[in-house]
Motif scaffolding. Structure first.
Motif, PDB file in Angstrom:
ATOM      1  N   LYS A 152      39.726  -7.142  -8.812  1.00  0.00           N
ATOM      2  CA  LYS A 152      40.399  -8.436  -8.858  1.00  0.00           C
ATOM      3  C   LYS A 152      39.931  -9.330 -10.002  1.00  0.00           C
ATOM      4  O   LYS A 152      40.673 -10.199 -10.446  1.00  0.00           O
ATOM      5  CB  LYS A 152      40.189  -9.157  -7.524  1.00  0.00           C
ATOM      6  CG  LYS A 152      40.839  -8.430  -6.344  1.00  0.00           C
ATOM      7  CD  LYS A 152      40.651  -9.215  -5.053  1.00  0.00           C
ATOM      8  CE  LYS A 152      41.338  -8.505  -3.883  1.00  0.00           C
ATOM      9  NZ  LYS A 152      41.169  -9.237  -2.605  1.00  0.00           N
ATOM     10  N   ASN A 153      38.708  -9.142 -10.451  1.00  0.00           N
ATOM     11  CA  ASN A 153      38.151  -9.998 -11.495  1.00  0.00           C
ATOM     12  C   ASN A 153      38.285  -9.301 -12.849  1.00  0.00           C
ATOM     13  O   ASN A 153      37.704  -8.242 -13.075  1.00  0.00           O
ATOM     14  CB  ASN A 153      36.681 -10.298 -11.190  1.00  0.00           C
ATOM     15  CG  ASN A 153      36.120 -11.375 -12.097  1.00  0.00           C
ATOM     16  OD1 ASN A 153      36.169 -11.254 -13.314  1.00  0.00           O
ATOM     17  ND2 ASN A 153      35.581 -12.426 -11.501  1.00  0.00           N
ATOM     18  N   VAL A 154      39.068  -9.894 -13.750  1.00  0.00           N
ATOM     19  CA  VAL A 154      39.347  -9.268 -15.043  1.00  0.00           C
ATOM     20  C   VAL A 154      38.081  -9.077 -15.864  1.00  0.00           C
ATOM     21  O   VAL A 154      37.841  -8.007 -16.441  1.00  0.00           O
ATOM     22  CB  VAL A 154      40.376 -10.109 -15.835  1.00  0.00           C
ATOM     23  CG1 VAL A 154      40.571  -9.527 -17.235  1.00  0.00           C
ATOM     24  CG2 VAL A 154      41.696 -10.164 -15.098  1.00  0.00           C
ATOM     25  N   LYS A 155      37.237 -10.110 -15.932  1.00  0.00           N
ATOM     26  CA  LYS A 155      36.018 -10.027 -16.742  1.00  0.00           C
ATOM     27  C   LYS A 155      35.066  -8.959 -16.219  1.00  0.00           C
ATOM     28  O   LYS A 155      34.480  -8.199 -17.000  1.00  0.00           O
ATOM     29  CB  LYS A 155      35.329 -11.388 -16.775  1.00  0.00           C
ATOM     30  CG  LYS A 155      36.100 -12.452 -17.564  1.00  0.00           C
ATOM     31  CD  LYS A 155      35.308 -13.754 -17.640  1.00  0.00           C
ATOM     32  CE  LYS A 155      36.080 -14.791 -18.465  1.00  0.00           C
ATOM     33  NZ  LYS A 155      35.343 -16.085 -18.555  1.00  0.00           N
ATOM     34  N   VAL A 156      34.926  -8.898 -14.905  1.00  0.00           N
ATOM     35  CA  VAL A 156      34.044  -7.887 -14.317  1.00  0.00           C
ATOM     36  C   VAL A 156      34.602  -6.492 -14.578  1.00  0.00           C
ATOM     37  O   VAL A 156      33.860  -5.562 -14.915  1.00  0.00           O
ATOM     38  CB  VAL A 156      33.889  -8.137 -12.800  1.00  0.00           C
ATOM     39  CG1 VAL A 156      33.110  -6.991 -12.146  1.00  0.00           C
ATOM     40  CG2 VAL A 156      33.188  -9.455 -12.546  1.00  0.00           C
ATOM     41  N   ARG A 157      35.911  -6.357 -14.430  1.00  0.00           N
ATOM     42  CA  ARG A 157      36.561  -5.058 -14.660  1.00  0.00           C
ATOM     43  C   ARG A 157      36.335  -4.583 -16.088  1.00  0.00           C
ATOM     44  O   ARG A 157      36.010  -3.413 -16.323  1.00  0.00           O
ATOM     45  CB  ARG A 157      38.055  -5.184 -14.353  1.00  0.00           C
ATOM     46  CG  ARG A 157      38.816  -3.878 -14.457  1.00  0.00           C
ATOM     47  CD  ARG A 157      40.183  -3.977 -13.798  1.00  0.00           C
ATOM     48  NE  ARG A 157      41.026  -4.979 -14.427  1.00  0.00           N
ATOM     49  CZ  ARG A 157      41.558  -6.020 -13.802  1.00  0.00           C
ATOM     50  NH1 ARG A 157      41.288  -6.223 -12.521  1.00  0.00           N
ATOM     51  NH2 ARG A 157      42.351  -6.856 -14.435  1.00  0.00           N
ATOM     52  N   LEU A 164      34.660   2.759  -8.896  1.00  0.00           N
ATOM     53  CA  LEU A 164      34.156   1.384  -8.787  1.00  0.00           C
ATOM     54  C   LEU A 164      35.184   0.370  -9.264  1.00  0.00           C
ATOM     55  O   LEU A 164      35.298  -0.728  -8.701  1.00  0.00           O
ATOM     56  CB  LEU A 164      32.863   1.234  -9.599  1.00  0.00           C
ATOM     57  CG  LEU A 164      31.617   1.917  -9.027  1.00  0.00           C
ATOM     58  CD1 LEU A 164      30.439   1.752  -9.994  1.00  0.00           C
ATOM     59  CD2 LEU A 164      31.265   1.337  -7.664  1.00  0.00           C
ATOM     60  N   LEU A 165      35.942   0.728 -10.279  1.00  0.00           N
ATOM     61  CA  LEU A 165      36.941  -0.183 -10.826  1.00  0.00           C
ATOM     62  C   LEU A 165      38.112  -0.404  -9.877  1.00  0.00           C
ATOM     63  O   LEU A 165      38.877  -1.356 -10.047  1.00  0.00           O
ATOM     64  CB  LEU A 165      37.460   0.344 -12.167  1.00  0.00           C
ATOM     65  CG  LEU A 165      36.482   0.199 -13.342  1.00  0.00           C
ATOM     66  CD1 LEU A 165      36.904   1.087 -14.496  1.00  0.00           C
ATOM     67  CD2 LEU A 165      36.417  -1.251 -13.793  1.00  0.00           C
ATOM     68  N   LEU A 166      38.259   0.463  -8.894  1.00  0.00           N
ATOM     69  CA  LEU A 166      39.315   0.294  -7.903  1.00  0.00           C
ATOM     70  C   LEU A 166      38.873  -0.529  -6.699  1.00  0.00           C
ATOM     71  O   LEU A 166      39.685  -0.873  -5.847  1.00  0.00           O
ATOM     72  CB  LEU A 166      39.811   1.669  -7.430  1.00  0.00           C
ATOM     73  CG  LEU A 166      40.563   2.508  -8.463  1.00  0.00           C
ATOM     74  CD1 LEU A 166      40.793   3.918  -7.932  1.00  0.00           C
ATOM     75  CD2 LEU A 166      41.884   1.861  -8.831  1.00  0.00           C
ATOM     76  N   LEU A 167      37.570  -0.826  -6.647  1.00  0.00           N
ATOM     77  CA  LEU A 167      37.015  -1.552  -5.506  1.00  0.00           C
ATOM     78  C   LEU A 167      36.727  -2.994  -5.873  1.00  0.00           C
ATOM     79  O   LEU A 167      36.511  -3.322  -7.038  1.00  0.00           O
ATOM     80  CB  LEU A 167      35.717  -0.872  -5.040  1.00  0.00           C
ATOM     81  CG  LEU A 167      35.840   0.599  -4.596  1.00  0.00           C
ATOM     82  CD1 LEU A 167      34.455   1.164  -4.315  1.00  0.00           C
ATOM     83  CD2 LEU A 167      36.731   0.725  -3.367  1.00  0.00           C
ATOM     84  N   PRO A 168      36.706  -3.899  -4.889  1.00  0.00           N
ATOM     85  CA  PRO A 168      36.306  -5.278  -5.180  1.00  0.00           C
ATOM     86  C   PRO A 168      34.817  -5.299  -5.543  1.00  0.00           C
ATOM     87  O   PRO A 168      34.051  -4.489  -5.019  1.00  0.00           O
ATOM     88  CB  PRO A 168      36.557  -6.019  -3.864  1.00  0.00           C
ATOM     89  CG  PRO A 168      37.160  -5.040  -2.930  1.00  0.00           C
ATOM     90  CD  PRO A 168      37.092  -3.684  -3.518  1.00  0.00           C
ATOM     91  N   PRO A 169      34.366  -6.230  -6.426  1.00  0.00           N
ATOM     92  CA  PRO A 169      35.164  -7.276  -7.074  1.00  0.00           C
ATOM     93  C   PRO A 169      35.839  -6.823  -8.371  1.00  0.00           C
ATOM     94  O   PRO A 169      36.567  -7.581  -8.989  1.00  0.00           O
ATOM     95  CB  PRO A 169      34.123  -8.337  -7.379  1.00  0.00           C
ATOM     96  CG  PRO A 169      32.890  -7.539  -7.673  1.00  0.00           C
ATOM     97  CD  PRO A 169      32.938  -6.347  -6.754  1.00  0.00           C
ATOM     98  N   CYS A 170      35.579  -5.560  -8.791  1.00  0.00           N
ATOM     99  CA  CYS A 170      36.139  -5.094 -10.075  1.00  0.00           C
ATOM    100  C   CYS A 170      37.664  -5.119 -10.066  1.00  0.00           C
ATOM    101  O   CYS A 170      38.290  -5.419 -11.081  1.00  0.00           O
ATOM    102  CB  CYS A 170      35.646  -3.684 -10.372  1.00  0.00           C
ATOM    103  SG  CYS A 170      33.863  -3.550 -10.537  1.00  0.00           S
TER     104      CYS A 170
END
Length: 505
Positions: free
Chosen positions: A26-31, A18-24
């Motif tokens: 590209k978005n630092v906070k979401v990641r 999941l962390l390799l897929l959008p939005p994770c």
């Protein structure tokens, strides 16, 4: 428990994807949020398994309902659940610490951390030597990339040495597995324990060769002498939060030794019983000694801490070579303590180096740190724990190990070597503390202070040491029960084979 046994492996794997897929991606906070949530879920699943195993339960999960020796099984017992819980706790702390900014120093930090946790947890849970090799490769591939996080030419050189040595180790691992499979016809640990005692003639010699090849691999992963030379440079050049997570990595090699040379080549192995003891005992003593020399010769706090890892590995391997329930129980208590305290020392080295400016964490006179009280107190607590001074957890671990060794003939040398090493650690850490907090080249401190998130993580890890003392009764009871369960090879074999032959529960 059913499918819950798979969660400490599947959750970090799913989190990494999941962390390799959008939005994770590209978005630092979401990641950061996703990574911390999956780390927390992995810890919760591990603790549930730990609580279940506390009743002396062994949970076996036969993947696809394929029975041994052809099927792949995961084995959740007291030993494995203790170690996956420790791994998951450390991972949550390191991911949270890195979320204060260290994760932006390079690419893919969070998915790599999740893959690393997946590999380590898989190695602790697998009941099959080939899948131990597979999970070794998963964690090693993730560790290769993490070593290069925020990399420069020094990290590249250290990572190259690490990669080359581990590729050689992987080749030897496969050769050893091939030899053992050719002789035994199985790589299921429980099934191997049954068949190794039935070997005769040349098959005994071949199985011994295979077992000794595995010893080389596990010795490389654990970093025992003379296969330890890669560790100080590699760990000290890695990003401190990565080095803190790597505190659990050597324990995977130690765990593999404990599992293989207790169950497969233990007292029920016939001619091959305790085949590794004659190698492990002298190498463990020498590893403690060389680690102590390295600690005394270290020029900065990170190298000093890396050499502390070598001392801890030597101590654990010495306990394994004693082949005693009491020694194994003491080693398990020591594993928890040493992993957490070494991790916190790496994190403290990070904050200290940032606040000392150009001199970094080198043991020379430099600028005073901007937060002398909180960092000084943290260093004092961690140092006391690592030295094994009361009232910290290291003292209980040290006394227990010394007591266990005193009950076994031929281990008298452990006392002087271990106590001298502890005294050397005391001297080295005292010298380090004086340079880092008392001896200054000027009185102008930097204005850069540590992020509250980082100091909170360090405080959390430091609290583990006094908490291990406060709850030393329940913890020692658990580790003693885990050691008894591990050394009860007949029960382990019967449970694993009986359950796997009927599918998972």
């Amino acid at each position: 428990m059913g499918h819950l046994v798979t969660l400490p492996i599947l959750l970090p794997m799913l989190g990494a994807i999941l962390l390799l897929l959008p939005p994770c991606g590209k978005n630092v906070k979401v990641r950061r949020t996703v990574s911390q949530v999956f780390a927390l879920f992995t810890l919760v699943a591990s603790l549930i398994l730990l609580n279940y195993s506390a009743s002396n339960n062994i949970e076996v999960y036969a993947i696809g309902n394929w029975s041994a020796p052809f099927g792949i099984v995961l084995v959740s017992d007291m030993l494995s659940t203790l170690l996956i819980s420790l791994t998951s706790l450390l991972a949550l702390c390191c991911i949270t610490y890195a979320s204060a900014g260290d994760d932006e120093s390079g690419s893919f930090f969070h998915p790599l951390m999740q893959f690393l946790v997946m590999g380590v947890n898989g190695a602790f849970l697998t009941g099959d030597l080939f899948n131990l090799f597979v999970f070794f490769e998963v964690l090693l591939i993730a560790s290769y990339s993490l070593l290069m996080h925020a990399g420069d030419k020094h990290k590249t050189r250290s990572a190259l040495h690490y990669v080359i040595l581990n590729l050689i180790g992987s080749s030897i691992f496969l050769i050893g597995l091939g030899v053992l499979y050719g002789v035994l016809g199985t790589l299921n640990i429980a099934d191997m324990a049954v068949k190794v005692s039935q070997l005769t003639g040349d098959d005994v010699a071949l199985a011994k060769i295979g077992g000794l090849l595995l010893l080389i691999v596990f010795g490389l992963k654990a970093a025992i002498l003379p296969l330890h030379l890669w560790l100080p440079k590699t760990y000290s050049s890695a990003l401190p939060v990565v080095a803190a997570m790597f505190a659990i990595m050597t324990k995977v090699g130690v765990y593999a030794m404990l599992r293989v040379y207790t169950i497969i080549f233990g007292e029920q192995a016939g001619e091959l019983a305790f085949m590794a003891q004659s190698w492990l005992w002298p190498l463990a003593i020498l590893t403690i000694a060389i680690g102590a020399i390295g600690v005394l010769a270290s020029e900065d706090l990170r190298k000093l801490t890396a050499n502390l890892v070598i001392i801890s590995v030597g101590t654990l391997v010495a306990a394994i070579s004693m082949h005693s329930v009491m020694a194994t129980a003491a080693a398990l208590y020591y594993v928890i303590h040493s992993t957490l305290m070494i991790a916190v020392l790496f994190l403290l080295a990070d904050l200290i180096s940032v606040q000392r400016g150009k001199v970094s964490d080198r043991l020379v006179e430099g600028r005073p740190v901007a937060q002398p009280y909180i960092l000084g107190a943290g260093f004092l607590v961690a140092a006391l724990a690592v030295m094994g001074m009361p009232p910290m957890s290291g003292f209980i671990g040290k006394i227990w190990l010394l007591k266990a060794s005193s009950q076994i003939n031929g281990t008298y040398i452990f006392w002087p070597v271990y106590l001298i090493a502890s005294f050397v650690v005391l001297i080295a850490l005292s010298r380090a503390g004086s340079y880092l907090f008392w001896r200054h080249s000027n009185n102008e401190a930097t204005k850069e202070k540590a992020a509250p998130l980082k100091t909170n993580v360090i405080i959390t890890l430091l609290l583990c040491s006094p908490l291990m003392v406060i709850f030393s009764g329940p913890i020692s009871d658990f580790t003693l029960a885990a050691a008894k369960q591990l050394h009860d090879v007949t029960n382990h074999v019967n449970t694993v084979l009986a359950i796997s032959n009927h599918g998972s529960k």
